[in-house]
Design a protein around this motif. Structure first.
Motif, PDB file in Angstrom:
ATOM      1  N   PRO A   1      30.505  28.836  36.619  1.00 44.32           N
ATOM      2  CA  PRO A   1      29.905  29.692  35.583  1.00 44.32           C
ATOM      3  C   PRO A   1      28.519  30.176  36.003  1.00 44.32           C
ATOM      4  O   PRO A   1      27.833  29.556  36.815  1.00 44.32           O
ATOM      5  CB  PRO A   1      29.825  28.764  34.361  1.00 44.32           C
ATOM      6  CG  PRO A   1      30.711  27.605  34.659  1.00 44.32           C
ATOM      7  CD  PRO A   1      30.742  27.455  36.149  1.00 44.32           C
ATOM      8  N   SER A   2      28.131  31.299  35.446  1.00 44.23           N
ATOM      9  CA  SER A   2      26.792  31.878  35.641  1.00 44.23           C
ATOM     10  C   SER A   2      26.430  31.974  37.125  1.00 44.23           C
ATOM     11  O   SER A   2      25.284  31.711  37.526  1.00 44.23           O
ATOM     12  CB  SER A   2      25.737  31.049  34.889  1.00 44.23           C
ATOM     13  OG  SER A   2      26.025  30.973  33.514  1.00 44.23           O
ATOM     14  N   THR A   3      27.396  32.357  37.929  1.00 40.47           N
ATOM     15  CA  THR A   3      27.190  32.451  39.375  1.00 40.47           C
ATOM     16  C   THR A   3      27.598  33.846  39.856  1.00 40.47           C
ATOM     17  O   THR A   3      28.623  34.379  39.425  1.00 40.47           O
ATOM     18  CB  THR A   3      28.014  31.385  40.123  1.00 40.47           C
ATOM     19  OG1 THR A   3      27.664  30.079  39.617  1.00 40.47           O
ATOM     20  CG2 THR A   3      27.755  31.425  41.623  1.00 40.47           C
ATOM     21  N   THR A   4      26.793  34.406  40.765  1.00 33.63           N
ATOM     22  CA  THR A   4      27.073  35.736  41.293  1.00 33.63           C
ATOM     23  C   THR A   4      27.836  35.632  42.614  1.00 33.63           C
ATOM     24  O   THR A   4      27.416  34.897  43.524  1.00 33.63           O
ATOM     25  CB  THR A   4      25.772  36.539  41.511  1.00 33.63           C
ATOM     26  OG1 THR A   4      25.078  36.632  40.267  1.00 33.63           O
ATOM     27  CG2 THR A   4      26.078  37.935  42.029  1.00 33.63           C
ATOM     28  N   TYR A   5      28.946  36.371  42.697  1.00 37.99           N
ATOM     29  CA  TYR A   5      29.803  36.363  43.881  1.00 37.99           C
ATOM     30  C   TYR A   5      29.945  37.791  44.429  1.00 37.99           C
ATOM     31  O   TYR A   5      29.783  38.785  43.711  1.00 37.99           O
ATOM     32  CB  TYR A   5      31.198  35.840  43.529  1.00 37.99           C
ATOM     33  CG  TYR A   5      31.251  34.383  43.133  1.00 37.99           C
ATOM     34  CD1 TYR A   5      31.499  33.389  44.090  1.00 37.99           C
ATOM     35  CD2 TYR A   5      31.069  33.995  41.805  1.00 37.99           C
ATOM     36  CE1 TYR A   5      31.561  32.048  43.722  1.00 37.99           C
ATOM     37  CE2 TYR A   5      31.125  32.649  41.434  1.00 37.99           C
ATOM     38  CZ  TYR A   5      31.373  31.687  42.398  1.00 37.99           C
ATOM     39  OH  TYR A   5      31.426  30.351  42.046  1.00 37.99           O
ATOM     40  N   GLU A   6      30.301  37.844  45.724  1.00 38.74           N
ATOM     41  CA  GLU A   6      30.684  39.112  46.359  1.00 38.74           C
ATOM     42  C   GLU A   6      32.145  39.029  46.778  1.00 38.74           C
ATOM     43  O   GLU A   6      32.591  37.979  47.281  1.00 38.74           O
ATOM     44  CB  GLU A   6      29.808  39.411  47.578  1.00 38.74           C
ATOM     45  CG  GLU A   6      28.384  39.795  47.227  1.00 38.74           C
ATOM     46  CD  GLU A   6      27.552  40.090  48.455  1.00 38.74           C
ATOM     47  OE1 GLU A   6      26.497  40.722  48.295  1.00 38.74           O
ATOM     48  OE2 GLU A   6      27.944  39.689  49.579  1.00 38.74           O
ATOM     49  N   PHE A   7      32.891  40.137  46.602  1.00 36.43           N
ATOM     50  CA  PHE A   7      34.308  40.192  46.924  1.00 36.43           C
ATOM     51  C   PHE A   7      34.584  41.369  47.864  1.00 36.43           C
ATOM     52  O   PHE A   7      34.019  42.469  47.699  1.00 36.43           O
ATOM     53  CB  PHE A   7      35.148  40.362  45.652  1.00 36.43           C
ATOM     54  CG  PHE A   7      34.987  39.234  44.680  1.00 36.43           C
ATOM     55  CD1 PHE A   7      35.873  38.163  44.682  1.00 36.43           C
ATOM     56  CD2 PHE A   7      33.929  39.224  43.771  1.00 36.43           C
ATOM     57  CE1 PHE A   7      35.726  37.113  43.786  1.00 36.43           C
ATOM     58  CE2 PHE A   7      33.771  38.186  42.879  1.00 36.43           C
ATOM     59  CZ  PHE A   7      34.662  37.115  42.881  1.00 36.43           C
ATOM     60  N   TYR A   8      35.453  41.145  48.852  1.00 37.75           N
ATOM     61  CA  TYR A   8      35.911  42.189  49.776  1.00 37.75           C
ATOM     62  C   TYR A   8      37.436  42.174  49.798  1.00 37.75           C
ATOM     63  O   TYR A   8      38.054  41.130  49.583  1.00 37.75           O
ATOM     64  CB  TYR A   8      35.398  41.949  51.192  1.00 37.75           C
ATOM     65  CG  TYR A   8      33.901  42.038  51.355  1.00 37.75           C
ATOM     66  CD1 TYR A   8      33.296  43.215  51.792  1.00 37.75           C
ATOM     67  CD2 TYR A   8      33.087  40.939  51.078  1.00 37.75           C
ATOM     68  CE1 TYR A   8      31.913  43.294  51.960  1.00 37.75           C
ATOM     69  CE2 TYR A   8      31.708  41.013  51.246  1.00 37.75           C
ATOM     70  CZ  TYR A   8      31.125  42.195  51.682  1.00 37.75           C
ATOM     71  OH  TYR A   8      29.772  42.270  51.832  1.00 37.75           O
TER      72      TYR A   8
END
Length: 305
Positions: A274-281
Protein backbone atom coordinates in the motif's frame (compact mmCIF):
# COMPACT_ATOMS: atom_id res chain seq x y z
CA UNK A 1 39.24 39.84 -120.31
CA UNK A 2 40.93 42.06 -117.73
CA UNK A 3 37.79 44.23 -117.44
CA UNK A 4 35.74 41.16 -116.83
CA UNK A 5 38.05 40.00 -114.01
CA UNK A 6 37.98 43.42 -112.40
CA UNK A 7 34.18 43.38 -112.46
CA UNK A 8 34.07 40.00 -110.70
CA UNK A 9 36.47 41.20 -107.99
CA UNK A 10 34.41 44.37 -107.46
CA UNK A 11 31.17 42.39 -107.14
CA UNK A 12 32.77 40.01 -104.63
CA UNK A 13 34.00 42.99 -102.59
CA UNK A 14 30.48 44.46 -102.49
CA UNK A 15 29.04 41.09 -101.45
CA UNK A 16 31.58 40.63 -98.64
CA UNK A 17 31.04 44.20 -97.39
CA UNK A 18 27.28 43.63 -97.33
CA UNK A 19 27.75 40.36 -95.34
CA UNK A 20 30.11 42.05 -92.91
CA UNK A 21 27.72 44.95 -92.33
CA UNK A 22 24.82 42.54 -91.81
CA UNK A 23 26.85 40.55 -89.25
CA UNK A 24 27.90 43.72 -87.44
CA UNK A 25 24.28 44.83 -87.17
CA UNK A 26 23.27 41.38 -85.89
CA UNK A 27 26.01 41.24 -83.28
CA UNK A 28 25.18 44.68 -81.93
CA UNK A 29 21.37 44.95 -81.90
CA UNK A 30 19.98 48.17 -80.51
CA UNK A 31 17.17 48.62 -77.95
CA UNK A 32 13.74 49.48 -79.31
CA UNK A 33 12.51 52.84 -78.02
CA UNK A 34 8.93 51.51 -78.22
CA UNK A 35 9.76 48.64 -75.82
CA UNK A 36 9.66 50.13 -72.32
CA UNK A 37 12.25 49.24 -69.72
CA UNK A 38 11.00 47.32 -66.65
CA UNK A 39 10.73 48.80 -63.18
CA UNK A 40 12.31 46.91 -60.27
CA UNK A 41 9.79 46.75 -57.40
CA UNK A 42 11.82 44.90 -54.76
CA UNK A 43 14.40 42.19 -54.20
CA UNK A 44 14.34 39.23 -51.81
CA UNK A 45 17.77 37.73 -51.13
CA UNK A 46 18.63 34.35 -49.57
CA UNK A 47 21.95 32.54 -49.20
CA UNK A 48 21.84 30.90 -52.63
CA UNK A 49 18.91 32.65 -54.35
CA UNK A 50 17.85 36.13 -55.35
CA UNK A 51 14.30 37.08 -56.31
CA UNK A 52 13.74 40.30 -58.27
CA UNK A 53 10.13 41.49 -58.49
CA UNK A 54 9.37 43.81 -61.40
CA UNK A 55 6.70 45.64 -63.36
CA UNK A 56 6.71 46.10 -67.12
CA UNK A 57 4.34 47.21 -69.89
CA UNK A 58 4.05 45.64 -73.34
CA UNK A 59 6.64 42.93 -72.77
CA UNK A 60 6.13 39.22 -73.37
CA UNK A 61 9.06 38.11 -71.22
CA UNK A 62 11.78 39.42 -68.95
CA UNK A 63 15.52 38.71 -69.00
CA UNK A 64 18.02 39.04 -66.18
CA UNK A 65 21.76 38.90 -66.86
CA UNK A 66 24.10 38.66 -63.88
CA UNK A 67 27.73 38.14 -62.99
CA UNK A 68 30.55 39.38 -60.82
CA UNK A 69 30.62 43.16 -60.21
CA UNK A 70 31.93 44.92 -63.33
CA UNK A 71 31.22 42.04 -65.72
CA UNK A 72 30.73 42.89 -69.42
CA UNK A 73 27.17 42.63 -70.67
CA UNK A 74 26.80 39.67 -72.98
CA UNK A 75 29.25 37.56 -70.98
CA UNK A 76 27.10 36.99 -67.88
CA UNK A 77 24.62 34.30 -66.90
CA UNK A 78 21.09 34.85 -68.28
CA UNK A 79 17.75 33.88 -66.71
CA UNK A 80 14.46 34.44 -68.60
CA UNK A 81 10.83 34.29 -67.47
CA UNK A 82 7.50 34.85 -69.18
CA UNK A 83 5.67 38.00 -68.24
CA UNK A 84 3.00 35.95 -66.45
CA UNK A 85 5.48 35.72 -63.57
CA UNK A 86 5.76 38.78 -61.34
CA UNK A 87 9.30 37.99 -60.27
CA UNK A 88 12.42 36.39 -61.67
CA UNK A 89 14.50 34.04 -59.52
CA UNK A 90 18.23 33.41 -59.78
CA UNK A 91 19.35 30.17 -58.12
CA UNK A 92 22.56 28.30 -57.33
CA UNK A 93 24.39 31.37 -56.07
CA UNK A 94 27.23 31.39 -53.57
CA UNK A 95 26.53 32.69 -50.04
CA UNK A 96 27.97 36.03 -48.86
CA UNK A 97 28.78 37.03 -52.46
CA UNK A 98 28.00 40.26 -54.33
CA UNK A 99 26.49 40.02 -57.81
CA UNK A 100 25.71 42.67 -60.43
CA UNK A 101 22.71 42.37 -62.72
CA UNK A 102 20.76 43.98 -65.58
CA UNK A 103 17.04 43.57 -66.24
CA UNK A 104 15.59 43.83 -69.76
CA UNK A 105 12.04 43.64 -71.16
CA UNK A 106 11.56 41.48 -74.27
CA UNK A 107 8.66 42.76 -76.40
CA UNK A 108 9.14 40.43 -79.39
CA UNK A 109 11.87 38.23 -80.88
CA UNK A 110 13.38 41.35 -82.48
CA UNK A 111 12.38 44.03 -79.97
CA UNK A 112 13.79 44.60 -76.48
CA UNK A 113 14.12 47.49 -74.07
CA UNK A 114 17.12 49.35 -72.80
CA UNK A 115 18.40 47.45 -69.74
CA UNK A 116 17.86 48.60 -66.18
CA UNK A 117 21.19 48.41 -64.37
CA UNK A 118 23.70 47.73 -63.28
CA UNK A 119 22.15 46.95 -59.90
CA UNK A 120 23.66 44.65 -57.30
CA UNK A 121 22.77 42.40 -54.38
CA UNK A 122 24.76 40.42 -51.80
CA UNK A 123 23.62 36.94 -50.81
CA UNK A 124 23.18 36.09 -47.14
CA UNK A 125 25.33 33.95 -44.90
CA UNK A 126 24.46 30.25 -44.96
CA UNK A 127 22.54 29.72 -41.72
CA UNK A 128 22.11 26.52 -39.74
CA UNK A 129 18.52 25.19 -40.07
CA UNK A 130 16.47 25.31 -36.87
CA UNK A 131 13.82 23.22 -35.10
CA UNK A 132 15.36 19.95 -36.26
CA UNK A 133 13.35 17.13 -34.70
CA UNK A 134 12.33 13.50 -34.95
CA UNK A 135 8.65 13.11 -35.84
CA UNK A 136 8.14 9.35 -35.92
CA UNK A 137 10.25 6.19 -35.90
CA UNK A 138 9.70 2.56 -36.88
CA UNK A 139 12.01 -0.44 -36.96
CA UNK A 140 13.72 0.58 -40.23
CA UNK A 141 12.55 4.16 -40.93
CA UNK A 142 12.48 7.54 -39.23
CA UNK A 143 10.76 10.80 -40.17
CA UNK A 144 12.29 14.25 -39.54
CA UNK A 145 11.13 17.87 -39.80
CA UNK A 146 12.93 21.22 -39.53
CA UNK A 147 12.45 24.91 -40.28
CA UNK A 148 13.69 26.45 -43.52
CA UNK A 149 16.05 29.37 -42.89
CA UNK A 150 17.57 30.82 -46.08
CA UNK A 151 18.14 27.75 -48.24
CA UNK A 152 15.89 25.30 -50.10
CA UNK A 153 18.28 22.33 -50.03
CA UNK A 154 19.58 20.40 -47.04
CA UNK A 155 21.95 17.55 -46.27
CA UNK A 156 21.46 14.97 -43.52
CA UNK A 157 24.35 12.90 -42.24
CA UNK A 158 23.66 9.95 -39.95
CA UNK A 159 25.23 6.87 -38.46
CA UNK A 160 25.31 4.68 -35.39
CA UNK A 161 25.42 6.73 -32.18
CA UNK A 162 28.82 8.36 -31.66
CA UNK A 163 29.96 8.31 -35.31
CA UNK A 164 32.27 11.14 -36.49
CA UNK A 165 30.94 13.77 -38.90
CA UNK A 166 32.26 13.12 -42.37
CA UNK A 167 32.11 9.35 -41.92
CA UNK A 168 28.33 8.87 -41.93
CA UNK A 169 25.73 8.23 -44.59
CA UNK A 170 24.31 11.34 -46.29
CA UNK A 171 21.07 12.32 -47.96
CA UNK A 172 20.30 15.61 -49.77
CA UNK A 173 16.72 16.83 -49.95
CA UNK A 174 14.67 19.85 -50.98
CA UNK A 175 12.17 21.20 -48.45
CA UNK A 176 11.69 20.85 -44.71
CA UNK A 177 11.06 17.13 -44.12
CA UNK A 178 12.30 13.72 -45.16
CA UNK A 179 12.29 10.01 -44.33
CA UNK A 180 15.47 8.09 -43.61
CA UNK A 181 15.13 4.40 -44.51
CA UNK A 182 17.11 1.15 -44.48
CA UNK A 183 17.86 1.49 -40.76
CA UNK A 184 18.59 -1.46 -38.49
CA UNK A 185 16.00 -2.41 -35.85
CA UNK A 186 16.72 -1.73 -32.17
CA UNK A 187 19.67 0.51 -33.06
CA UNK A 188 20.53 3.96 -31.74
CA UNK A 189 21.54 6.56 -34.34
CA UNK A 190 22.84 10.14 -34.39
CA UNK A 191 21.70 12.43 -37.20
CA UNK A 192 22.85 15.95 -38.17
CA UNK A 193 21.27 18.50 -40.52
CA UNK A 194 23.04 21.20 -42.58
CA UNK A 195 21.79 23.72 -45.14
CA UNK A 196 23.27 23.35 -48.63
CA UNK A 197 24.46 26.75 -49.84
CA UNK A 198 26.03 26.57 -53.28
CA UNK A 199 29.24 24.58 -52.95
CA UNK A 200 29.31 24.75 -49.14
CA UNK A 201 27.33 23.55 -46.12
CA UNK A 202 26.18 25.45 -43.06
CA UNK A 203 27.25 24.49 -39.58
CA UNK A 204 25.22 21.37 -38.65
CA UNK A 205 22.26 21.17 -36.29
CA UNK A 206 22.50 18.07 -34.13
CA UNK A 207 22.93 15.44 -33.24
CA UNK A 208 19.36 14.29 -32.84
CA UNK A 209 19.67 10.86 -31.23
CA UNK A 210 16.98 8.22 -31.74
CA UNK A 211 16.51 4.47 -31.42
CA UNK A 212 14.67 2.43 -34.01
CA UNK A 213 11.94 0.08 -32.94
CA UNK A 214 12.48 -3.63 -32.71
CA UNK A 215 11.43 -5.74 -35.68
CA UNK A 216 8.77 -6.91 -33.25
CA UNK A 217 6.15 -4.10 -33.03
CA UNK A 218 5.77 -2.55 -29.60
CA UNK A 219 2.38 -2.56 -27.86
CA UNK A 220 0.36 0.65 -27.96
CA UNK A 221 -2.07 2.54 -25.74
CA UNK A 222 -0.48 1.26 -22.52
CA UNK A 223 -2.49 2.70 -19.61
CA UNK A 224 -3.70 2.24 -16.04
CA UNK A 225 -7.32 1.13 -15.72
CA UNK A 226 -7.71 0.66 -11.94
CA UNK A 227 -5.65 0.77 -8.76
CA UNK A 228 -6.18 -0.56 -5.19
CA UNK A 229 -4.12 -0.81 -2.03
CA UNK A 230 -2.35 -3.99 -3.21
CA UNK A 231 -2.97 -4.19 -6.97
CA UNK A 232 -3.02 -2.28 -10.25
CA UNK A 233 -4.96 -3.14 -13.40
CA UNK A 234 -3.16 -2.29 -16.67
CA UNK A 235 -4.15 -2.72 -20.33
CA UNK A 236 -2.53 -2.26 -23.79
CA UNK A 237 -3.22 -2.96 -27.44
CA UNK A 238 -1.26 -5.13 -29.88
CA UNK A 239 -1.59 -7.55 -32.79
CA UNK A 240 0.76 -9.98 -31.04
CA UNK A 241 -0.27 -12.79 -28.67
CA UNK A 242 2.56 -12.98 -26.12
CA UNK A 243 3.84 -10.27 -23.78
CA UNK A 244 6.10 -9.56 -20.82
CA UNK A 245 5.21 -7.07 -18.08
CA UNK A 246 8.08 -5.89 -15.88
CA UNK A 247 7.61 -3.77 -12.78
CA UNK A 248 9.43 -2.49 -9.73
CA UNK A 249 9.72 0.49 -7.34
CA UNK A 250 9.86 3.85 -9.05
CA UNK A 251 13.30 4.42 -10.61
CA UNK A 252 14.23 0.75 -10.86
CA UNK A 253 16.50 -0.38 -13.72
CA UNK A 254 14.86 -2.42 -16.48
CA UNK A 255 16.09 -5.98 -16.23
CA UNK A 256 16.11 -5.98 -12.42
CA UNK A 257 12.35 -5.89 -11.89
CA UNK A 258 9.69 -8.58 -11.56
CA UNK A 259 8.69 -10.05 -14.95
CA UNK A 260 5.23 -11.53 -15.61
CA UNK A 261 4.63 -13.35 -18.95
CA UNK A 262 1.06 -13.20 -20.27
CA UNK A 263 -0.93 -13.96 -23.42
CA UNK A 264 -3.57 -11.35 -22.60
CA UNK A 265 -3.63 -7.66 -23.37
CA UNK A 266 -4.55 -6.75 -19.82
CA UNK A 267 -3.13 -7.75 -16.47
CA UNK A 268 -3.90 -7.40 -12.76
CA UNK A 269 -0.60 -7.10 -10.89
CA UNK A 270 -1.30 -7.95 -7.26
CA UNK A 271 0.68 -8.51 -4.09
CA UNK A 272 1.82 -4.88 -4.04
CA UNK A 273 2.50 -2.73 -1.00
CA UNK A 274 0.00 0.00 0.00
CA UNK A 275 0.92 3.66 -0.51
CA UNK A 276 3.84 2.68 -2.73
CA UNK A 277 4.77 4.07 -6.15
CA UNK A 278 5.66 1.56 -8.88
CA UNK A 279 6.76 1.71 -12.52
CA UNK A 280 5.40 -0.74 -15.12
CA UNK A 281 6.68 -1.67 -18.61
CA UNK A 282 5.26 -3.98 -21.28
CA UNK A 283 6.78 -5.49 -24.40
CA UNK A 284 5.62 -7.99 -27.02
CA UNK A 285 7.27 -11.35 -27.60
CA UNK A 286 7.05 -12.09 -31.33
CA UNK A 287 9.25 -15.18 -31.18
CA UNK A 288 11.61 -16.46 -33.86
CA UNK A 289 13.90 -13.95 -35.60
CA UNK A 290 11.69 -11.01 -34.57
CA UNK A 291 12.32 -11.59 -30.88
CA UNK A 292 11.13 -9.05 -28.31
CA UNK A 293 9.80 -5.57 -28.97
CA UNK A 294 11.06 -2.43 -27.27
CA UNK A 295 9.63 -1.80 -23.83
CA UNK A 296 6.72 0.62 -23.59
CA UNK A 297 6.59 2.72 -20.43
CA UNK A 298 7.11 3.55 -17.72
CA UNK A 299 3.54 3.66 -16.52
CA UNK A 300 3.70 5.12 -12.99
CA UNK A 301 1.08 4.18 -10.40
CA UNK A 302 0.79 4.64 -6.62
CA UNK A 303 -1.24 2.11 -4.64
CA UNK A 304 -3.89 3.28 -2.25
CA UNK A 305 -3.31 3.39 1.53
Amino acid sequence: MKKSNLLVVFLLFLLCFSCSKSNDDGDNPQPDANCLSPSIVRTFILATEAQVAYETVGAVSIELEYGAPGFTRGTGMVVSRTISDSAIIVRDLEPMTTYEYYLTSICSPTSFSAPVGPRNFTTQQCRTPGSFRLDFVEDSRAWFFWSIENSRFFELEYGVEGFSLGNGMTKRVEGASTTIGNLDPSTTYDIYLSAVCGSSLSAPNGPVTFTTDSACPSPQFFKLLDVGSDFVYIIWDSNESAFEVEYGPIGFTIGTGTVIPTSNQDLVVDGLQPSTTYEFYVRANCGGSQGLSNNVGPLVATTNP
